[in-house]
Design a protein around this motif. Structure first.
Motif, PDB file in Angstrom:
ATOM      1  N   GLU A 108       0.844   4.081  -2.952  1.00 14.32           N
ATOM      2  CA  GLU A 108       0.525   5.481  -2.662  1.00 14.32           C
ATOM      3  C   GLU A 108       1.681   6.406  -3.010  1.00 14.32           C
ATOM      4  OE1 GLU A 108      -2.372   6.627  -1.906  1.00 14.32           O
ATOM      5  OE2 GLU A 108      -3.229   4.605  -1.893  1.00 14.32           O
ATOM      6  N   ASN A 154       0.832  -1.210   0.000  1.00 18.28           N
ATOM      7  CA  ASN A 154       0.000   0.000   0.000  1.00 18.28           C
ATOM      8  C   ASN A 154       0.870   1.264   0.000  1.00 18.28           C
ATOM      9  OD1 ASN A 154      -2.447  -1.372  -0.023  1.00 18.28           O
ATOM     10  ND2 ASN A 154      -2.570  -1.459   2.215  1.00 18.28           N
ATOM     11  N   GLY A 205       1.444   9.024  -6.008  1.00 20.64           N
ATOM     12  CA  GLY A 205       1.313  10.364  -5.455  1.00 20.64           C
ATOM     13  C   GLY A 205       2.474  11.294  -5.709  1.00 20.64           C
TER      14      GLY A 205
END
Length: 517
Positions: free
Chosen positions: A349, A345, A353
């Motif tokens: 991200e 995860n 991002g």
């Protein structure tokens, strides 16, 4: 699936095992833009004492290149130019990708905090470049530029000088001088601040430009106008470099600069294209004279985007299968499974991002500086695109798996199939078809996004096109060609994937029809 994973790991180990290690000791790797004539430029042959550019079939020449040859001789090495974007020069030096920066760089106090500098090898003079038909063409003082829209290059002292002009409209700094020349030609800016040799080259190549040298001009410090060689602070060879520069007096510096100004190829290239009447004739001439460089850049763009997309798809499939696996019965294994899920995860991200250009800088330069791991720039580019695409594809695959009817999972479980068998034989074939449009979209994005990899000196299509533009001074014509090539690539990829989708749909329809009798 196990064979696929093993093949993937083997491929990555093979690719990157040869990318780590010390660089050859017999070469002095010198970083420069090779796009800042007459200090440095790119050409297609070794004429006039040009030096090979690492990783390409092109050569660099100019004042900086000739100085680099002198320094290499003083150290008993062969010069090799590493073509690097301006903003990447200091990271390339501190991370060990290059040995020196010889790129018209001033030893400002800010830069001295990061790197060391040799004695000066040239003294600069700041000037302004304007259009001959503008109201600023007759300017004789800084006050005459009041209200003008003026810019300069990002990260150089020249940009800071603009604030000395009263009521000036200081525009955002630009990445390189080719962008400034294009902006000036199109009227986006009224002037840009440069150094006399670059301004002289620009005005010689473009008859609509004029150089303004002010008698009572900018106030500059000695460290600003001096140009020196950048080196790592722990590099003990700086004394040898200063000794070599001591035998390069001012009169020889002036003579060398006058010599390279006459040798730069941009003027002839400009005359060749100017001899053509129309825009498209000029574009065709540029394409005819530079098709090999553009073809190499196109090939690199395709190589990185194809491998990056396929590797990213594989990463997405593996993560998708893992994240949908049932929880292990053993508590310890369940905790490890959950912990690894958290790490995945975080990976997703972070890479979704942050911009790819930042990831490229961190991975390519950061790994070398922090861990001493030197990656080949092409392999680093493929790795960057792959893990960036993998982060996006993992979410796309997850959505594709959840789109499969739950009844199929239940039926597979009832038949005694394991999670891996269910995924491999039932779910993933459907998922791949469902995510094919999204995969194609990622492929198209990757073709375009490879352009940001020029920050780590990957010679892809945009990098090659920008080099041609700086050689010909025909920016609109050159970038029109680049735009057409990008469009052809993305259009072709889209049509091929549409054909594959229709073919898969037809095969599925034929199979279902055959099974109904």
């Amino acid at each position: 699936m196990k064979k696929l994973i093993l093949a993937c790991l083997t491929t990555f180990c093979f690719l990157f095992s040869g990318a780590v290690g010390a660089q050859a000791d017999d070469y002095l790797r010198v970083g420069m833009e090779a796009a800042y004539a007459p200090f440095n430029w790119t050409q297609d042959d070794a004429s006039n004492g040009a030096v090979k550019i690492e990783g390409t079939n092109q050569y660099a020449n100019g004042y900086d290149v000739q100085v680099a040859k002198k320094m290499a001789a003083a150290l008993g090495k062969k010069p090799l130019v590493v073509k690097t974007k301006w903003e990447g020069l200091v990271p390339a030096l501190t991370s060990g990708k290059i040995d020196m920066i010889i790129a018209g760089m001033s030893p400002t106090e800010e830069r001295k905090k990061e790197i060391a500098f040799s004695d000066s090898y040239y003294t600069s003079e700041p000037v302004l470049v304007v259009r001959k038909d503008s109201k600023y063409a007759q300017a004789s003082s800084l006050n005459d530029f009041s209200g003008a829209k003026i810019t300069s290059q990002q990260g150089v002292y020249l940009y800071n000088l603009i604030s000395q002009i009263p009521e000036v409209q200081q525009e955002t700094a630009m990445g390189d001088f080719s962008q400034m020349r294009q902006a000036l030609s199109s009227g986006v800016i009224d002037a840009y601040v440069s150094e006399r040799p670059e301004a002289k080259s620009a005005t010689d190549a473009n008859s609509s430009f004029k150089m303004i040298s002010l008698k009572d001009g900018f106030e500059v410090s000695e460290s600003d106008v001096a140009i020196a060689i950048g080196m790592r602070k722990d590099d003990t060879r700086i004394s040898q470099i200063n000794t070599a520069l001591a035998s390069f007096p001012l009169k020889d510096q002036v003579a060398l600069m006058d010599k390279v100004i006459k040798e730069q190829p941009s003027q002839k290239a400009k005359e060749d294209t100017d001899s053509q009447n129309g825009f498209f004739d000029q574009a065709l001439t540029i394409l005819k004279n530079n098709w090999k460089a553009l073809l190499r850049g196109t090939g690199m763009t395709l190589l990185i985007s194809i491998i990056g997309t396929l590797a990213g798809l594989l990463i997405g499939l593996l993560i998708g299968v893992y994240r949908t696996a049932p929880q292990a019965g053993n508590k310890a294994l369940a905790f490890i499974q959950k912990l690894f899920g958290w790490l995945l995860n975080i990976y997703i991200e972070v890479f979704r991002g942050t911009p790819m250009i930042v990831q490229a800088m961190v991975i390519y330069y950061g790994t070398a500086q922090a861990f001493g791991v030197s990656l080949d720039r092409t392999l680093a580019a493929i790795f960057i695109v792959s893990i960036n695409t993998g982060a996006y594809m993992s979410e796309i695959v997850r959505g594709g798996i959840f789109a499969v009817d739950k009844g199929q999972f239940e039926a597979a479980t009832a038949l005694g199939m394991t999670h891996g068998q269910t995924m491999r034989k039932i779910v993933l074939p459907q998922v791949i078809r469902n995510i094919l449009p999204a995969t194609g979209n990622e492929f198209v994005i990757n073709i375009k996004d490879t352009s940001v990899l020029n920050v780590i000196s990957v010679v892809e299509l945009y990098f090659s096109g920008n080099t041609v533009a700086t050689q010909t001074y025909q920016y609109f014509q050159t970038f029109f060609i680049i735009a057409v090539i990008y469009f052809i690539l993305t259009f072709t990829v889209t049509r091929i994937l549409r054909f594959v989708e229709r073919k898969m749909d037809q095969d599925n329809y034929t199979t279902s029809q055959g099974g109904s009798h």
